[in-house]
Motif scaffolding. Sequence first.
Motif, PDB file in Angstrom:
ATOM      1  N   LYS A 123       0.760  -1.123   0.124  1.00 36.84           N
ATOM      2  CA  LYS A 123       0.039   0.005   0.061  1.00 36.84           C
ATOM      3  C   LYS A 123       0.865   1.102  -0.094  1.00 36.84           C
ATOM      4  O   LYS A 123       1.934   1.197   0.470  1.00 36.84           O
ATOM      5  N   PRO A 124       0.477   2.086  -0.639  1.00 37.33           N
ATOM      6  CA  PRO A 124       1.308   3.402  -0.547  1.00 37.33           C
ATOM      7  C   PRO A 124       1.627   4.159   0.699  1.00 37.33           C
ATOM      8  O   PRO A 124       0.967   4.388   1.628  1.00 37.33           O
ATOM      9  N   LYS A 125       2.953   4.648   0.858  1.00 31.89           N
ATOM     10  CA  LYS A 125       3.548   5.183   1.906  1.00 31.89           C
ATOM     11  C   LYS A 125       4.040   6.605   1.546  1.00 31.89           C
ATOM     12  O   LYS A 125       5.098   6.384   0.462  1.00 31.89           O
ATOM     13  N   VAL A 126       3.489   7.584   1.671  1.00 30.83           N
ATOM     14  CA  VAL A 126       4.028   8.885   1.342  1.00 30.83           C
ATOM     15  C   VAL A 126       4.696   9.655   2.442  1.00 30.83           C
ATOM     16  O   VAL A 126       4.109   9.790   3.353  1.00 30.83           O
ATOM     17  N   TYR A 127       5.968   9.974   2.022  1.00 28.25           N
ATOM     18  CA  TYR A 127       6.731  10.830   3.041  1.00 28.25           C
ATOM     19  C   TYR A 127       7.117  12.225   2.480  1.00 28.25           C
ATOM     20  O   TYR A 127       7.867  12.213   1.285  1.00 28.25           O
ATOM     21  N   ILE A 128       6.746  13.138   3.281  1.00 28.05           N
ATOM     22  CA  ILE A 128       6.934  14.479   2.822  1.00 28.05           C
ATOM     23  C   ILE A 128       7.959  15.128   3.693  1.00 28.05           C
ATOM     24  O   ILE A 128       7.654  15.242   5.102  1.00 28.05           O
ATOM     25  N   VAL A 129       9.070  15.604   3.256  1.00 27.04           N
ATOM     26  CA  VAL A 129      10.118  16.150   3.941  1.00 27.04           C
ATOM     27  C   VAL A 129      10.445  17.543   3.883  1.00 27.04           C
ATOM     28  O   VAL A 129      10.735  17.869   2.678  1.00 27.04           O
TER      29      VAL A 129
END
Length: 242
Positions: A123-129
């Motif tokens: 499943k999608p895992k989105v990291y915003i840094v």
Amino acid sequence: MSNPQPLEEEVYDMSGARLALTLCVTKAREGSEEDLVALEHMFQQLGFESTIKRDPTAQQFQEELDKFQQSMDARTDFISCAFVVLMAHGNEGIIKGEDDKMVKLQDLFEVLNNKNCLALRAKPKVYIVQACRGEHKDLGEKIGESEVVTITRDHPHTIPTYTDVLHVYSTVEGYIAYRHDEKGSCFIQTLVKVFTENKGPILELLTEVTRQMAEKELLQGGKLRKTNPEIQSTLRKALYLQ
């Protein structure tokens, strides 16, 4: 020769729970509260269960990610995807906790991969840094005569450990990430605007974020600066948030 056929689009199932964790150091980061307000608005509009933790230490960055993973694996309902927003001072590959100690981004990314988080497997895992990745400053380059104007079916039971991940950095490797003391960061504010006002697969939306950021002129130290995000994707399907 026969004409090439368009690829049949596969999409992630977004009918289940959407979870978001934001870890933000506000200490000596004026404008970060504006980013938190914008993100909370975005997650609410996109149907996410959102949790915000302010001023984590380096150790708490890791602990909060671990707790996030454990809480997801303990749930019995279907989870569609997870967003993790990391906002702090930083350098390439590291971010700084409220205690001025460093934590490796890779250690944080490992927590939710297909091996370590069963609830998010495939499943999608989105990291915003939102963090600096170095000290370089981009003055921009000329285009032509003018300045740039004002961001397997064969083995269905196995999956690579590091698929289904999207890393979105506020700036490219080695460069500063800009933040306005009152308006918040150019990256977060642009991302929220694009994600809440447009529909389409997330990679197309991020291309629009990049386009808008690339057109902006940021004043810093009396000089105009340019900046753009960097997107790293191992998504296997199209991810639609709206």
